[in-house]
Scaffold this active site. Structure first.
Site, PDB file in Angstrom:
ATOM      1  CB  SER A   7      -0.891   0.010   1.241  1.00 53.77           C
ATOM      2  OG  SER A   7      -1.445   1.297   1.392  1.00 53.77           O
ATOM      3  CG  HIS A  32      -3.840  -1.618  -1.538  1.00 55.33           C
ATOM      4  ND1 HIS A  32      -4.936  -2.386  -1.836  1.00 55.33           N
ATOM      5  CD2 HIS A  32      -4.240  -0.768  -0.567  1.00 55.33           C
ATOM      6  CE1 HIS A  32      -5.953  -2.032  -1.072  1.00 55.33           C
ATOM      7  NE2 HIS A  32      -5.558  -1.041  -0.286  1.00 55.33           N
ATOM      8  CG  ASP A  34      -5.124   2.536   0.746  1.00 60.29           C
ATOM      9  OD1 ASP A  34      -6.059   1.730   0.624  1.00 60.29           O
ATOM     10  OD2 ASP A  34      -4.023   2.247   1.261  1.00 60.29           O
ATOM     11  CG  MET A  36      -8.506   7.233   2.103  1.00 56.11           C
ATOM     12  SD  MET A  36      -7.790   7.266   3.748  1.00 56.11           S
ATOM     13  CE  MET A  36      -6.827   5.751   3.717  1.00 56.11           C
ATOM     14  CG  HIS A  65      -9.216   0.160  -0.615  1.00 61.99           C
ATOM     15  ND1 HIS A  65      -8.641   0.017   0.642  1.00 61.99           N
ATOM     16  CD2 HIS A  65     -10.559   0.104  -0.424  1.00 61.99           C
ATOM     17  CE1 HIS A  65      -9.589  -0.126   1.532  1.00 61.99           C
ATOM     18  NE2 HIS A  65     -10.767  -0.070   0.925  1.00 61.99           N
ATOM     19  CG  MET A  67     -11.385   3.284   1.714  1.00 58.55           C
ATOM     20  SD  MET A  67      -9.841   3.304   2.639  1.00 58.55           S
ATOM     21  CE  MET A  67      -8.673   3.387   1.296  1.00 58.55           C
ATOM     22  CG  MET A 136     -11.732  -2.685   4.913  1.00 57.61           C
ATOM     23  SD  MET A 136     -10.167  -2.274   4.112  1.00 57.61           S
ATOM     24  CE  MET A 136      -9.324  -1.336   5.396  1.00 57.61           C
ATOM     25  CG  ASP A 172      -6.198  -2.655   3.176  1.00 55.81           C
ATOM     26  OD1 ASP A 172      -5.110  -2.376   3.706  1.00 55.81           O
ATOM     27  OD2 ASP A 172      -6.854  -1.847   2.482  1.00 55.81           O
ATOM     28  N   GLY A 174      -2.907  -3.569   9.100  1.00 57.43           N
ATOM     29  CA  GLY A 174      -2.198  -4.121  10.256  1.00 57.43           C
ATOM     30  C   GLY A 174      -1.544  -5.469  10.021  1.00 57.43           C
ATOM     31  N   GLY A 194       1.189  -1.886   4.174  1.00 60.11           N
ATOM     32  CA  GLY A 194       1.743  -0.550   3.994  1.00 60.11           C
ATOM     33  C   GLY A 194       3.011  -0.370   4.805  1.00 60.11           C
TER      34      GLY A 194
HETATM   35  C1  DX5 Z   1      -6.438   1.789   5.428  1.00 61.36           C
HETATM   36  C2  DX5 Z   1      -5.911   1.418   4.081  1.00 61.36           C
HETATM   37  C3  DX5 Z   1      -4.800   0.450   4.070  1.00 61.36           C
HETATM   38  C4  DX5 Z   1      -3.527   0.893   4.740  1.00 61.36           C
HETATM   39  C5  DX5 Z   1      -2.884  -0.331   5.307  1.00 61.36           C
HETATM   40  O1  DX5 Z   1      -7.593   2.523   5.292  1.00 61.36           O
HETATM   41  O2  DX5 Z   1      -6.955   0.865   3.296  1.00 61.36           O
HETATM   42  O3  DX5 Z   1      -4.514   0.015   2.734  1.00 61.36           O
HETATM   43  O4  DX5 Z   1      -2.648   1.538   3.891  1.00 61.36           O
HETATM   44  O5  DX5 Z   1      -1.760   0.061   5.978  1.00 61.36           O
HETATM   45  P1  DX5 Z   1      -0.968  -0.819   7.041  1.00 61.36           P
HETATM   46  O6  DX5 Z   1      -0.508  -2.066   6.334  1.00 61.36           O
HETATM   47  O7  DX5 Z   1       0.147   0.085   7.407  1.00 61.36           O
HETATM   48  O8  DX5 Z   1      -1.923  -1.114   8.147  1.00 61.36           O
HETATM   49 ZN    ZN Z   2      -6.483  -0.139   1.373  1.00 59.04          ZN
END
Ligand code: DX5
Ligand code: ZN
Length: 216
Positions: A7, A32, A34, A36, A65, A67, A136, A172, A174, A194
């Site tokens: 990510s 990936h 993101d 938002m 992705h 959001m 998620m 996706d 943690g 990420g």
């Molecule tokens: C959160 C994102 C993830 C995020 C994951 O809203 O959708 O893709 O980047 O990041 P890590 O792997 O650091 O939790």
């Molecule tokens: Zn994501």
């Protein structure tokens, strides 16, 4: 075999193009991205312009992705920008079947994401229409959050529900070397990471370790 989708939310934005090239060379399978909108989630990231400018830096499939609230409005701009898989949240569209149809009409893959509190039952009647389910494992909006353990139970249910359909199961949020075994054992085959990847001292080695630690 798992697929790893780093990510770029955790990348160094000052040199995003180089970071994208770097993870491809390091062995990533997808990228990936993101998106938002500050409305569906309490954060704003990047739009189609950034994705378009990254496209020449990579041959990896762009795993976008979304959001964003009312995603139908944004399908065309993100397809044109270079998305290969467009994933929308089931919570963000009143008519998710229509949203998926719009994505598929552009000839790219369609994914549907579930927030941690959303049941997999919401996908029951669209299973034959989608290419990927994104489970998620944190509340979307930010990188670097802690994996929610209940996700494992949901993954097992999703895996069972999918059966032998050709649907990828992506997770996706943690994910790290400590939990990737359980996550893949529960049924996930596409791993988003990420912080664990972009903040690693040795990124190729981290991607290799992810593969070695997975159950698939
Ligand atoms: C959160 C994102 C993830 C995020 C994951 O809203 O959708 O893709 O980047 O990041 P890590 O792997 O650091 O939790
Ligand atoms: Zn994501």
């Amino acid at each position: 075999m798992i697929k790893i989708s780093p990510s770029i939310l955790a990348a160094d934005f000052r040199k995003l193009g180089q970071q994208v090239e770097m993870v491809e060379l390091a062995g990533a399978d997808m990228l990936h991205i993101d998106v938002m909108d500050g409305h569906f989630v309490p954060n704003i990231t990047m739009g189609p312009g950034i994705i378009e400018s990254l496209r020449p830096y990579s041959n990896l499939p762009f795993d976008v992705h979304l959001m964003v609230q009312e995603p139908d409005r944004f399908v065309k701009p993100f397809v044109k920008a270079g998305a290969d898989i467009l994933t929308v949240h089931v919570e963000a569209s009143c008519h998710i079947h229509r949203t998926i149809s719009i994505i598929k009409e552009f000839g790219i893959k369609a994914g549907v994401a579930l927030n941690p509190a959303t049941s997999e039952d919401s996908l029951k009647y669209i299973l034959d229409d989608i290419d990927m389910i994104l489970v998620m494992s944190v509340n979307p909006g930010f990188g670097g959050q802690k994996f929610i353990p209940k996700t494992l139970e949901k993954l097992r249910r999703v895996k069972e529900m999918v059966g032998d359909r050709p649907i990828d199961i992506e997770v996706d949020g943690g994910i790290n070397l400590h939990n990737i075994y359980d996550i893949t054992k529960a049924g996930a085959n596409v791993i988003v990471a990420g912080v664990a990847i972009f903040h690693a001292n040795d990124v190729p080695d981290m991607i290799k370790s992810f593969r070695e630690s997975a159950a698939l």
